[in-house]
Design a protein around this motif. Structure first.
Motif, PDB file in Angstrom:
ATOM      1  N   ALA A 355     126.187   2.077 104.092  1.00  0.00           N
ATOM      2  CA  ALA A 355     125.345   1.471 105.134  1.00  0.00           C
ATOM      3  C   ALA A 355     125.621  -0.019 105.263  1.00  0.00           C
ATOM      4  CB  ALA A 355     123.871   1.719 104.824  1.00  0.00           C
ATOM      5  N   GLU A 356     125.959  -0.673 104.144  1.00  0.00           N
ATOM      6  CA  GLU A 356     126.260  -2.107 104.178  1.00  0.00           C
ATOM      7  C   GLU A 356     127.542  -2.398 104.954  1.00  0.00           C
ATOM      8  OE1 GLU A 356     126.436  -3.372 100.160  1.00  0.00           O
ATOM      9  OE2 GLU A 356     124.298  -3.035  99.753  1.00  0.00           O
ATOM     10  N   LEU A 357     128.387  -1.372 105.132  1.00  0.00           N
ATOM     11  CA  LEU A 357     129.654  -1.555 105.840  1.00  0.00           C
ATOM     12  C   LEU A 357     129.531  -1.258 107.330  1.00  0.00           C
ATOM     13  CD1 LEU A 357     131.960   0.311 103.280  1.00  0.00           C
ATOM     14  CD2 LEU A 357     131.563  -2.157 103.441  1.00  0.00           C
ATOM     15  N   ALA A 358     128.352  -0.854 107.763  1.00  0.00           N
ATOM     16  CA  ALA A 358     128.179  -0.369 109.134  1.00  0.00           C
ATOM     17  C   ALA A 358     128.527  -1.421 110.177  1.00  0.00           C
ATOM     18  CB  ALA A 358     126.746   0.106 109.335  1.00  0.00           C
ATOM     19  N   ASP A 359     128.335  -2.702 109.856  1.00  0.00           N
ATOM     20  CA  ASP A 359     128.568  -3.758 110.837  1.00  0.00           C
ATOM     21  C   ASP A 359     130.000  -4.290 110.814  1.00  0.00           C
ATOM     22  OD1 ASP A 359     125.927  -3.618 111.679  1.00  0.00           O
ATOM     23  OD2 ASP A 359     125.262  -5.094 110.185  1.00  0.00           O
ATOM     24  N   ASP A 360     130.845  -3.750 109.939  1.00  0.00           N
ATOM     25  CA  ASP A 360     132.233  -4.230 109.867  1.00  0.00           C
ATOM     26  C   ASP A 360     133.024  -3.638 111.028  1.00  0.00           C
ATOM     27  OD1 ASP A 360     134.933  -4.761 109.254  1.00  0.00           O
ATOM     28  OD2 ASP A 360     134.473  -4.856 107.115  1.00  0.00           O
ATOM     29  N   PRO A 361     133.474  -4.459 111.991  1.00  0.00           N
ATOM     30  CA  PRO A 361     134.180  -3.927 113.165  1.00  0.00           C
ATOM     31  C   PRO A 361     135.488  -3.235 112.810  1.00  0.00           C
ATOM     32  CG  PRO A 361     134.371  -6.327 113.067  1.00  0.00           C
ATOM     33  CD  PRO A 361     133.375  -5.926 112.023  1.00  0.00           C
ATOM     34  N   ARG A 362     136.057  -3.550 111.644  1.00  0.00           N
ATOM     35  CA  ARG A 362     137.319  -2.928 111.249  1.00  0.00           C
ATOM     36  C   ARG A 362     137.150  -1.456 110.896  1.00  0.00           C
ATOM     37  NH1 ARG A 362     138.821  -7.051 106.551  1.00  0.00           N
ATOM     38  NH2 ARG A 362     136.581  -6.716 106.220  1.00  0.00           N
ATOM     39  N   LEU A 363     135.914  -1.048 110.608  1.00  0.00           N
ATOM     40  CA  LEU A 363     135.654   0.357 110.268  1.00  0.00           C
ATOM     41  C   LEU A 363     134.898   1.093 111.367  1.00  0.00           C
ATOM     42  CD1 LEU A 363     134.615   0.197 106.493  1.00  0.00           C
ATOM     43  CD2 LEU A 363     136.699   1.185 107.444  1.00  0.00           C
ATOM     44  N   ALA A 364     134.530   0.394 112.427  1.00  0.00           N
ATOM     45  CA  ALA A 364     133.700   0.998 113.475  1.00  0.00           C
ATOM     46  C   ALA A 364     134.359   2.246 114.049  1.00  0.00           C
ATOM     47  CB  ALA A 364     133.453  -0.019 114.581  1.00  0.00           C
ATOM     48  N   GLY A 365     133.668   3.370 113.933  1.00  0.00           N
ATOM     49  CA  GLY A 365     134.158   4.620 114.500  1.00  0.00           C
ATOM     50  C   GLY A 365     135.271   5.287 113.734  1.00  0.00           C
ATOM     51  N   HIS A 366     135.667   4.737 112.587  1.00  0.00           N
ATOM     52  CA  HIS A 366     136.777   5.329 111.836  1.00  0.00           C
ATOM     53  C   HIS A 366     136.341   6.649 111.214  1.00  0.00           C
ATOM     54  CE1 HIS A 366     140.231   5.773 109.199  1.00  0.00           C
ATOM     55  NE2 HIS A 366     140.781   4.706 109.759  1.00  0.00           N
ATOM     56  N   HIS A 367     137.227   7.644 111.281  1.00  0.00           N
ATOM     57  CA  HIS A 367     136.840   8.965 110.794  1.00  0.00           C
ATOM     58  C   HIS A 367     136.576   8.979 109.293  1.00  0.00           C
ATOM     59  CE1 HIS A 367     141.080   9.342 109.482  1.00  0.00           C
ATOM     60  NE2 HIS A 367     140.669  10.342 108.726  1.00  0.00           N
ATOM     61  N   ARG A 368     137.208   8.064 108.553  1.00  0.00           N
ATOM     62  CA  ARG A 368     137.014   8.067 107.099  1.00  0.00           C
ATOM     63  C   ARG A 368     135.580   7.678 106.712  1.00  0.00           C
ATOM     64  NH1 ARG A 368     141.580   9.353 104.865  1.00  0.00           N
ATOM     65  NH2 ARG A 368     143.579   8.758 105.789  1.00  0.00           N
ATOM     66  N   VAL A 369     134.948   6.851 107.525  1.00  0.00           N
ATOM     67  CA  VAL A 369     133.554   6.496 107.243  1.00  0.00           C
ATOM     68  C   VAL A 369     132.675   7.737 107.343  1.00  0.00           C
ATOM     69  CG1 VAL A 369     131.578   5.136 108.006  1.00  0.00           C
ATOM     70  CG2 VAL A 369     133.875   4.139 108.066  1.00  0.00           C
ATOM     71  N   TYR A 370     132.856   8.500 108.409  1.00  0.00           N
ATOM     72  CA  TYR A 370     132.054   9.707 108.594  1.00  0.00           C
ATOM     73  C   TYR A 370     132.381  10.750 107.518  1.00  0.00           C
ATOM     74  CZ  TYR A 370     130.711   7.811 113.115  1.00  0.00           C
ATOM     75  OH  TYR A 370     130.205   7.019 114.114  1.00  0.00           O
ATOM     76  N   ALA A 371     133.654  10.870 107.161  1.00  0.00           N
ATOM     77  CA  ALA A 371     134.027  11.846 106.131  1.00  0.00           C
ATOM     78  C   ALA A 371     133.422  11.483 104.779  1.00  0.00           C
ATOM     79  CB  ALA A 371     135.557  11.927 106.029  1.00  0.00           C
ATOM     80  N   ALA A 372     133.484  10.192 104.422  1.00  0.00           N
ATOM     81  CA  ALA A 372     132.914   9.760 103.142  1.00  0.00           C
ATOM     82  C   ALA A 372     131.404   9.946 103.135  1.00  0.00           C
ATOM     83  CB  ALA A 372     133.269   8.291 102.886  1.00  0.00           C
ATOM     84  N   ARG A 373     130.764   9.581 104.225  1.00  0.00           N
ATOM     85  CA  ARG A 373     129.306   9.727 104.277  1.00  0.00           C
ATOM     86  C   ARG A 373     128.904  11.196 104.241  1.00  0.00           C
ATOM     87  NH1 ARG A 373     126.795   6.391 108.964  1.00  0.00           N
ATOM     88  NH2 ARG A 373     127.463   8.189 110.208  1.00  0.00           N
ATOM     89  N   ALA A 374     129.670  12.056 104.926  1.00  0.00           N
ATOM     90  CA  ALA A 374     129.377  13.492 104.894  1.00  0.00           C
ATOM     91  C   ALA A 374     129.458  14.023 103.469  1.00  0.00           C
ATOM     92  CB  ALA A 374     130.352  14.242 105.801  1.00  0.00           C
ATOM     93  N   HIS A 375     130.478  13.566 102.736  1.00  0.00           N
ATOM     94  CA  HIS A 375     130.647  14.008 101.347  1.00  0.00           C
ATOM     95  C   HIS A 375     129.441  13.609 100.503  1.00  0.00           C
ATOM     96  CE1 HIS A 375     132.397  14.863  97.487  1.00  0.00           C
ATOM     97  NE2 HIS A 375     132.461  13.588  97.153  1.00  0.00           N
ATOM     98  N   LEU A 376     128.961  12.394 100.711  1.00  0.00           N
ATOM     99  CA  LEU A 376     127.827  11.924  99.919  1.00  0.00           C
ATOM    100  C   LEU A 376     126.528  12.618 100.332  1.00  0.00           C
ATOM    101  CD1 LEU A 376     128.522   8.126  99.416  1.00  0.00           C
ATOM    102  CD2 LEU A 376     129.424  10.112  98.207  1.00  0.00           C
ATOM    103  N   TYR A 377     126.361  12.893 101.623  1.00  0.00           N
ATOM    104  CA  TYR A 377     125.203  13.676 102.055  1.00  0.00           C
ATOM    105  C   TYR A 377     125.246  15.067 101.430  1.00  0.00           C
ATOM    106  CZ  TYR A 377     123.465  10.442 105.662  1.00  0.00           C
ATOM    107  OH  TYR A 377     122.914   9.373 106.336  1.00  0.00           O
ATOM    108  N   GLU A 378     126.435  15.640 101.366  1.00  0.00           N
ATOM    109  CA  GLU A 378     126.582  16.955 100.737  1.00  0.00           C
ATOM    110  C   GLU A 378     126.194  16.879  99.267  1.00  0.00           C
ATOM    111  OE1 GLU A 378     130.015  20.434 100.092  1.00  0.00           O
ATOM    112  OE2 GLU A 378     130.498  18.585 101.164  1.00  0.00           O
ATOM    113  N   MET A 379     126.626  15.828  98.572  1.00  0.00           N
ATOM    114  CA  MET A 379     126.244  15.641  97.167  1.00  0.00           C
ATOM    115  C   MET A 379     124.731  15.527  97.028  1.00  0.00           C
ATOM    116  SD  MET A 379     129.013  12.882  95.658  1.00  0.00           S
ATOM    117  CE  MET A 379     128.011  12.640  94.180  1.00  0.00           C
ATOM    118  N   ALA A 380     124.093  14.879  97.990  1.00  0.00           N
ATOM    119  CA  ALA A 380     122.640  14.652  97.933  1.00  0.00           C
ATOM    120  C   ALA A 380     121.839  15.875  98.367  1.00  0.00           C
ATOM    121  CB  ALA A 380     122.280  13.457  98.812  1.00  0.00           C
TER     122      ALA A 380
END
Length: 423
Positions: A355-380
Motif C-alpha cells: 500500500a505504501e508503494l501505491a503512489d509510485d508512478p513507476r509501478l502504477a498499473g503494473h501487473h506485478r503489483v496486482y500479482a503480488a497483492r493477490a498472492h498476499l490476499y490469498e495467504m491472508a
C-alpha cells in the motif's frame, strides 16, 4: 546462420567479436567493420557446411571480412569523392587482404573493448542491447528481431542508428580511461542484465523464456568476468544469472505452463550452476564494495540453497532486500521486499508495505503489483480480493504463460470460494 549446425553456430558467435575487434582496431571505423564482419559470417555459414570448417577459422573470417572491408571503404570513398583523402589516410599495405602471417592473425582479443563501445551511455538501453547482441554476441538482425518480437526492418533501423551514433561520436577503438571505464562498466553490466532478464522471462509473446538470450547473456558476462576477475559486481552479476537460470528446468510443466518457485521440483534444478553461482558470490562479497548485483545474487543463493520452500531463510532475504532497496531505490525491489515482509511478519504486514508503494508512478498499473497483492490476499485467506487482483494482473501482462498462470490461480480460488466444503 540457419543452414549451419549448432557447433558451427557457436564457433561463429565466439569468433565474431574477435574478428570485429581486429577490423575496428585496424581501420578505426566500427560501423563499416561490423557490416564487413556480418558478411563474412554469412559467407562462413553458407560455405563451411559444404566445404568443411577451415583449419584456421578465425584467420578465414578475418581474410574474408578484410576483403569486404576494403570494398566498402573504397565504395564509400568513391561515393563521397574522397579518394585522395583516403589514399593519404590508408597506406598501401591496408588495400589488400593480409597474409596469413600478418599481425592481424595474432591472438589479441578485443571483445572487452567492443562491449564498452556497444554500451556507450549515449545509446539508449534498447539500442545498446541490439548492438551488443549483433556485434559481440554474433546474432543476426533477424535473430535479434525475433527475440524481441519486432519486425526485422525495425531492428535493422535500430542497429543502424546505434552504429551511426557511435560513428558520429568519434570514439576511438580503445579501452576508455580509468574514470570513464568505471562509469561505462556500469552500463555494460546493465545491458547484460537486461538481455538476461528478457531471456529468462520474456516480456511478451507465447514463450516464457528466450533461451538464446539468457544463454548469450551468461556467455558474455562470463567473458567480462574472465577479463575483469577483480571486479566484484561483475562476479555478482554472473552469479545472479547462474543462480537464476539454474531453476529453469523446473519453471515450466509438460505443456509449458508456469510453475511458481514455491511449487518447483528442486531436484530438477541445475546443481552445478547453483554451486558455481554460490561460490562466485561467496568469494565476491568480502572483496570490495557490495553492489546491487551481489545483493541480488546473495538473495538468489538463499533461495537455491533452501532444501524446500518452507525452509527458506526469509528473515535473511528480507534483510538483504532492505539493504538493496536503500541502495537502488528501485520500485521493483521495494515490491519484492514487501513480499519478503509478508513471509516474515505475515500477509497483513506485506499488504501494508505494498500500500505504501501505491503512489509510485513507476509501478502504477503494473501487473506485478496486482500479482503480488493477490498472492498476499490469498495467504491472508481473502479469496475474493485475491481473485480480483489475479484477474487484473492476468489482463495487464503481455506474456501469455504469465497470463495463463494468473488466470488459473484466479479460477482455482474462485472455484474453491464457491465450493460447499468451504461453507
Amino acid at each position: 546462420m540457419a543452414t549451419t549446425d549448432r557447433r558451427t553456430e557457436d564457433l561463429l558467435r565466439e569468433l565474431a567479436p574477435q574478428v570485429l575487434g581486429v577490423l575496428a582496431r585496424r581501420f578505426g571505423d566500427f560501423a563499416t567493420a561490423e557490416d564487413a564482419v556480418q558478411e563474412a559470417l554469412l559467407a562462413a555459414a553458407t560455405q563451411w557446411p559444404d566445404e568443411g570448417t577451415p583449419a584456421n577459422p578465425r584467420g578465414w573470417l578475418i581474410q574474408v571480412a578484410y576483403r569486404r572491408m576494403i570494398e566498402l571503404v573504397r565504395a564509400e570513398a568513391a561515393r563521397r569523392n574522397r579518394e585522395d583523402l583516403v589514399a593519404r589516410r590508408e597506406p598501401d599495405d591496408r588495400r589488400a587482404a593480409p597474409a596469413a602471417d600478418d599481425e592481424l592473425f595474432g591472438k589479441r582479443d578485443d571483445t572487452l573493448i567492443l562491449l564498452f563501445l556497444c554500451c556507450h551511455p549515449a545509446l539508449s538501453p534498447a539500442s545498446a542491447i541490439a548492438l551488443t547482441l549483433r556485434a559481440v554476441g554474433g546474432l543476426s538482425t533477424a535473430e535479434i528481431a525475433h527475440a524481441f518480437l519486432v519486425p526485422e526492418a525495425t531492428m535493422a533501423q535500430r542497429i543502424s542508428r546505434a552504429k551511426q551514433r557511435i560513428r558520429s561520436s568519434g570514439l576511438p577503438f580503445r579501452m576508455p580511461d580509468e574514470a570513464e571505464r568505471v562509469h561505462r562498466l556500469a552500463a555494460v553490466r546493465h545491458v547484460l542484465y537486461l538481455i538476461f532478464t528478457e531471456g529468462h522471462t520474456s516480456s511478451a509473446g507465447p514463450d516464457l523464456r528466450r533461451v538464446d538470450l539468457s544463454v548469450e547473456a551468461i556467455r558474455l558476462t562470463r567473458t567480462l568476468h574472465e577479463r575483469l576477475p577483480a571486479d566484484s559486481e561483475t562476479a555478482g552479476l554472473l552469479a545472479l544469472m547462474l543462480l537464476t537460470e539454474a531453476r529453469s528446468p523446473a519453471r515450466t510443466g509438460p505443456s509449458g505452463e508456469l510453475i511458481s518457485l514455491a511449487e518447483q521440483d528442486r531436484g530438477r534444478w541445475d546443481a552445478a550452476a547453483v554451486a558455481e553461482g554460490v561460490a562466485l558470490v561467496t568469494h565476491a562479497l568480502p572483496r570490495g564494495p557490495v553492489g546491487p548485483y551481489q545483493l541480488q545474487a546473495a538473495i538468489a543463493a538463499l533461495h537455491d540453497e533452501a532444501p524446500s520452500a518452507e525452509r527458506t531463510d526469509w528473515p535473511q532475504i528480507l534483510a538483504l532486500y532492505e539493504v538493496l532497496e536503500r541502495q537502488s531505490g528501485s520500485p521493483v525491489v521495494a515490491l519484492n521486499r514487501a513480499v519478503a515482509t509478508a513471509m516474515v511478519r505475515g500477509p497483513d504486514a506485506g499488504l501494508a508495505a505494498i500500500a505504501e508503494l501505491a503512489d509510485d508512478p513507476r509501478l502504477a498499473g503494473h501487473h506485478r503489483v496486482y500479482a503480488a497483492r493477490a498472492h498476499l490476499y490469498e495467504m491472508a485467506g481473502d479469496r475474493e480480493r485475491a481473485v480480483a487482483d489475479y484477474r487484473v494482473a492476468a489482463a495487464r501482462t503481455n506474456s501469455l504463460p504469465e497470463q495463463r498462470y494468473l488466470a488459473m490461480r484466479a479460477a482455482r480460488l474462485a472455484g474453491a470460494q464457491s465450493s460447499p466444503n468451504d461453507e
